[in-house]
Design a protein around this motif. Sequence first.
Motif, PDB file in Angstrom:
ATOM      1  N   ASN A 136      27.910  35.273  34.967  1.00  0.00           N
ATOM      2  CA  ASN A 136      28.563  34.312  34.082  1.00  0.00           C
ATOM      3  C   ASN A 136      29.370  33.332  34.922  1.00  0.00           C
ATOM      4  OD1 ASN A 136      27.847  35.653  31.520  1.00  0.00           O
ATOM      5  ND2 ASN A 136      29.100  37.289  32.372  1.00  0.00           N
ATOM      6  N   LEU A 137      29.039  32.048  34.855  1.00  0.00           N
ATOM      7  CA  LEU A 137      29.688  31.024  35.666  1.00  0.00           C
ATOM      8  C   LEU A 137      30.821  30.363  34.882  1.00  0.00           C
ATOM      9  CD1 LEU A 137      26.437  29.396  37.072  1.00  0.00           C
ATOM     10  CD2 LEU A 137      27.948  31.010  38.238  1.00  0.00           C
ATOM     11  N   VAL A 138      32.015  30.327  35.474  1.00  0.00           N
ATOM     12  CA  VAL A 138      33.176  29.785  34.756  1.00  0.00           C
ATOM     13  C   VAL A 138      34.103  29.008  35.685  1.00  0.00           C
ATOM     14  CG1 VAL A 138      33.189  31.656  33.054  1.00  0.00           C
ATOM     15  CG2 VAL A 138      34.623  31.843  35.090  1.00  0.00           C
ATOM     16  N   TYR A 139      34.876  28.128  35.055  1.00  0.00           N
ATOM     17  CA  TYR A 139      36.072  27.570  35.676  1.00  0.00           C
ATOM     18  C   TYR A 139      37.213  28.365  35.059  1.00  0.00           C
ATOM     19  CZ  TYR A 139      33.109  23.574  36.860  1.00  0.00           C
ATOM     20  OH  TYR A 139      32.111  22.774  37.351  1.00  0.00           O
ATOM     21  N   MET A 140      38.169  28.778  35.878  1.00  0.00           N
ATOM     22  CA  MET A 140      39.265  29.608  35.394  1.00  0.00           C
ATOM     23  C   MET A 140      40.588  28.866  35.553  1.00  0.00           C
ATOM     24  SD  MET A 140      40.347  33.430  36.668  1.00  0.00           S
ATOM     25  CE  MET A 140      38.876  34.170  35.986  1.00  0.00           C
ATOM     26  N   PHE A 141      41.374  28.855  34.484  1.00  0.00           N
ATOM     27  CA  PHE A 141      42.691  28.220  34.479  1.00  0.00           C
ATOM     28  C   PHE A 141      43.744  29.263  34.149  1.00  0.00           C
ATOM     29  CE2 PHE A 141      39.679  24.920  33.494  1.00  0.00           C
ATOM     30  CZ  PHE A 141      40.166  23.783  34.121  1.00  0.00           C
ATOM     31  N   LEU A 142      44.855  29.242  34.874  1.00  0.00           N
ATOM     32  CA  LEU A 142      45.983  30.102  34.510  1.00  0.00           C
ATOM     33  C   LEU A 142      46.610  29.535  33.247  1.00  0.00           C
ATOM     34  CD1 LEU A 142      47.759  30.790  37.929  1.00  0.00           C
ATOM     35  CD2 LEU A 142      46.310  32.341  36.611  1.00  0.00           C
ATOM     36  N   LYS A 143      46.851  30.381  32.264  1.00  0.00           N
ATOM     37  CA  LYS A 143      47.436  29.907  31.004  1.00  0.00           C
ATOM     38  C   LYS A 143      48.878  29.437  31.207  1.00  0.00           C
ATOM     39  CE  LYS A 143      45.921  30.883  26.994  1.00  0.00           C
ATOM     40  NZ  LYS A 143      45.374  30.071  25.938  1.00  0.00           N
ATOM     41  N   GLU A 144      49.605  30.067  32.136  1.00  0.00           N
ATOM     42  CA  GLU A 144      51.027  29.752  32.317  1.00  0.00           C
ATOM     43  C   GLU A 144      51.286  28.340  32.802  1.00  0.00           C
ATOM     44  OE1 GLU A 144      51.679  31.741  36.738  1.00  0.00           O
ATOM     45  OE2 GLU A 144      51.725  33.035  34.959  1.00  0.00           O
ATOM     46  N   ASN A 145      50.379  27.791  33.622  1.00  0.00           N
ATOM     47  CA  ASN A 145      50.628  26.448  34.168  1.00  0.00           C
ATOM     48  C   ASN A 145      49.379  25.564  34.231  1.00  0.00           C
ATOM     49  OD1 ASN A 145      49.242  27.661  36.233  1.00  0.00           O
ATOM     50  ND2 ASN A 145      50.928  27.612  37.697  1.00  0.00           N
ATOM     51  N   ASN A 146      48.277  26.034  33.639  1.00  0.00           N
ATOM     52  CA  ASN A 146      47.019  25.291  33.586  1.00  0.00           C
ATOM     53  C   ASN A 146      46.436  24.995  34.973  1.00  0.00           C
ATOM     54  OD1 ASN A 146      45.056  24.450  31.747  1.00  0.00           O
ATOM     55  ND2 ASN A 146      45.648  22.305  31.983  1.00  0.00           N
ATOM     56  N   LEU A 147      46.751  25.825  35.954  1.00  0.00           N
ATOM     57  CA  LEU A 147      46.236  25.676  37.315  1.00  0.00           C
ATOM     58  C   LEU A 147      44.754  26.041  37.339  1.00  0.00           C
ATOM     59  CD1 LEU A 147      46.947  25.334  40.437  1.00  0.00           C
ATOM     60  CD2 LEU A 147      47.054  27.821  40.442  1.00  0.00           C
ATOM     61  N   LEU A 148      43.928  25.158  37.910  1.00  0.00           N
ATOM     62  CA  LEU A 148      42.501  25.440  38.082  1.00  0.00           C
ATOM     63  C   LEU A 148      42.353  26.386  39.278  1.00  0.00           C
ATOM     64  CD1 LEU A 148      39.489  25.039  37.473  1.00  0.00           C
ATOM     65  CD2 LEU A 148      39.598  22.881  38.738  1.00  0.00           C
ATOM     66  N   VAL A 149      42.057  27.642  38.995  1.00  0.00           N
ATOM     67  CA  VAL A 149      41.998  28.689  40.015  1.00  0.00           C
ATOM     68  C   VAL A 149      40.921  28.382  41.049  1.00  0.00           C
ATOM     69  CG1 VAL A 149      41.520  31.147  40.399  1.00  0.00           C
ATOM     70  CG2 VAL A 149      42.955  30.431  38.471  1.00  0.00           C
ATOM     71  N   ASN A 150      39.763  27.919  40.613  1.00  0.00           N
ATOM     72  CA  ASN A 150      38.664  27.587  41.524  1.00  0.00           C
ATOM     73  C   ASN A 150      39.154  26.597  42.589  1.00  0.00           C
ATOM     74  OD1 ASN A 150      37.902  28.097  38.716  1.00  0.00           O
ATOM     75  ND2 ASN A 150      35.782  27.935  39.378  1.00  0.00           N
ATOM     76  N   GLU A 151      39.866  25.587  42.150  1.00  0.00           N
ATOM     77  CA  GLU A 151      40.388  24.555  43.043  1.00  0.00           C
ATOM     78  C   GLU A 151      41.414  25.130  44.017  1.00  0.00           C
ATOM     79  OE1 GLU A 151      42.771  20.275  42.657  1.00  0.00           O
ATOM     80  OE2 GLU A 151      42.485  21.528  40.881  1.00  0.00           O
ATOM     81  N   GLU A 152      42.313  25.967  43.529  1.00  0.00           N
ATOM     82  CA  GLU A 152      43.389  26.520  44.369  1.00  0.00           C
ATOM     83  C   GLU A 152      42.834  27.417  45.473  1.00  0.00           C
ATOM     84  OE1 GLU A 152      47.263  26.736  45.687  1.00  0.00           O
ATOM     85  OE2 GLU A 152      46.365  25.403  44.217  1.00  0.00           O
ATOM     86  N   ILE A 153      41.809  28.198  45.167  1.00  0.00           N
ATOM     87  CA  ILE A 153      41.204  29.070  46.182  1.00  0.00           C
ATOM     88  C   ILE A 153      40.595  28.226  47.302  1.00  0.00           C
ATOM     89  CG2 ILE A 153      39.352  30.741  46.612  1.00  0.00           C
ATOM     90  CD1 ILE A 153      39.863  31.756  43.703  1.00  0.00           C
ATOM     91  N   ILE A 154      39.924  27.142  46.933  1.00  0.00           N
ATOM     92  CA  ILE A 154      39.340  26.247  47.946  1.00  0.00           C
ATOM     93  C   ILE A 154      40.442  25.533  48.720  1.00  0.00           C
ATOM     94  CG2 ILE A 154      37.984  24.129  48.268  1.00  0.00           C
ATOM     95  CD1 ILE A 154      36.209  25.069  45.958  1.00  0.00           C
ATOM     96  N   LYS A 155      41.465  25.060  48.024  1.00  0.00           N
ATOM     97  CA  LYS A 155      42.561  24.315  48.658  1.00  0.00           C
ATOM     98  C   LYS A 155      43.282  25.159  49.712  1.00  0.00           C
ATOM     99  CE  LYS A 155      45.063  21.791  45.970  1.00  0.00           C
ATOM    100  NZ  LYS A 155      46.053  21.412  44.933  1.00  0.00           N
ATOM    101  N   GLN A 156      43.397  26.461  49.458  1.00  0.00           N
ATOM    102  CA  GLN A 156      44.055  27.346  50.414  1.00  0.00           C
ATOM    103  C   GLN A 156      43.123  27.821  51.530  1.00  0.00           C
ATOM    104  OE1 GLN A 156      47.301  27.572  50.394  1.00  0.00           O
ATOM    105  NE2 GLN A 156      47.291  26.328  48.529  1.00  0.00           N
ATOM    106  N   GLY A 157      41.853  27.402  51.478  1.00  0.00           N
ATOM    107  CA  GLY A 157      40.907  27.712  52.547  1.00  0.00           C
ATOM    108  C   GLY A 157      40.259  29.077  52.446  1.00  0.00           C
ATOM    109  N   TYR A 158      40.310  29.721  51.272  1.00  0.00           N
ATOM    110  CA  TYR A 158      39.740  31.054  51.117  1.00  0.00           C
ATOM    111  C   TYR A 158      38.301  31.037  50.602  1.00  0.00           C
ATOM    112  CZ  TYR A 158      44.395  32.737  52.084  1.00  0.00           C
ATOM    113  OH  TYR A 158      45.588  33.006  52.685  1.00  0.00           O
ATOM    114  N   ALA A 159      37.732  29.858  50.454  1.00  0.00           N
ATOM    115  CA  ALA A 159      36.314  29.725  50.082  1.00  0.00           C
ATOM    116  C   ALA A 159      35.836  28.355  50.521  1.00  0.00           C
ATOM    117  CB  ALA A 159      36.143  29.877  48.575  1.00  0.00           C
ATOM    118  N   ASN A 160      34.544  28.261  50.763  1.00  0.00           N
ATOM    119  CA  ASN A 160      33.922  26.976  51.041  1.00  0.00           C
ATOM    120  C   ASN A 160      33.499  26.344  49.724  1.00  0.00           C
ATOM    121  OD1 ASN A 160      34.007  26.945  53.931  1.00  0.00           O
ATOM    122  ND2 ASN A 160      32.422  28.516  53.917  1.00  0.00           N
ATOM    123  N   LEU A 161      33.202  25.078  49.785  1.00  0.00           N
ATOM    124  CA  LEU A 161      32.763  24.337  48.615  1.00  0.00           C
ATOM    125  C   LEU A 161      31.257  24.475  48.444  1.00  0.00           C
ATOM    126  CD1 LEU A 161      33.450  22.219  46.402  1.00  0.00           C
ATOM    127  CD2 LEU A 161      32.981  20.464  48.122  1.00  0.00           C
TER     128      LEU A 161
END
Length: 191
Positions: A136-161
């Motif tokens: 199941n392919l998803v974009y995930m957002f934290l409900k508390e602050n609407n942070l796009l989790v997919n983006e944050e993981i890439i931004k911190q360098g823990y995954a490639n694009l």
Amino acid sequence: MKLNPICKVIFLTLAFSYLFFTNARQLHSEETTLNSFFGDNSNIDEDVFVKEVISPTYVKLSNDVKVKLIGLKIPSSFEKRATKVQRDSRGRVIESEVTIETPLKDLARNFVEELVKGKKVRLEFDILRKDDENANLVYMFLKENNLLVNEEIIKQGYANLQIAPPNIKYAKELRDAYQQAREEKRGLQGQ
């Protein structure tokens, strides 16, 4: 005994029809199970919690449905669990200390766990809801602050694009995050 060619055609047609409809019914029942949780909307706005982080790209939700985050690619060595979890006499997990020698795959997993585990999230689908492995392919957002989790993981360098059309709803955000990680030499982009 020789079969009439018409009988052969009828037999083969019936056999293929049976196989096709049996598989279609099975696929429909799996889709119904997911739809009972996700619904038919492309935006999922229910109270969903992250139960477990399997890897930086895969998480298990509170209903035991496993989802894969769109746009992320990690080295295959990241997919394997790094070490066996150690527990104390009461069964609680003994947290290992993070040191300079801690492998990047462990840091990535720890980061994603701290970011989403036990938290309420909102999920969004894109055009393709499943990949070739039926994940199941998803974009995930934290409900508390609407942070796009997919983006944050890439931004911190823990995954490639890994942008894979037609799933491009947040391609710009993911590309910008990847560029920022490269410029700042974070995680995988710093190696």
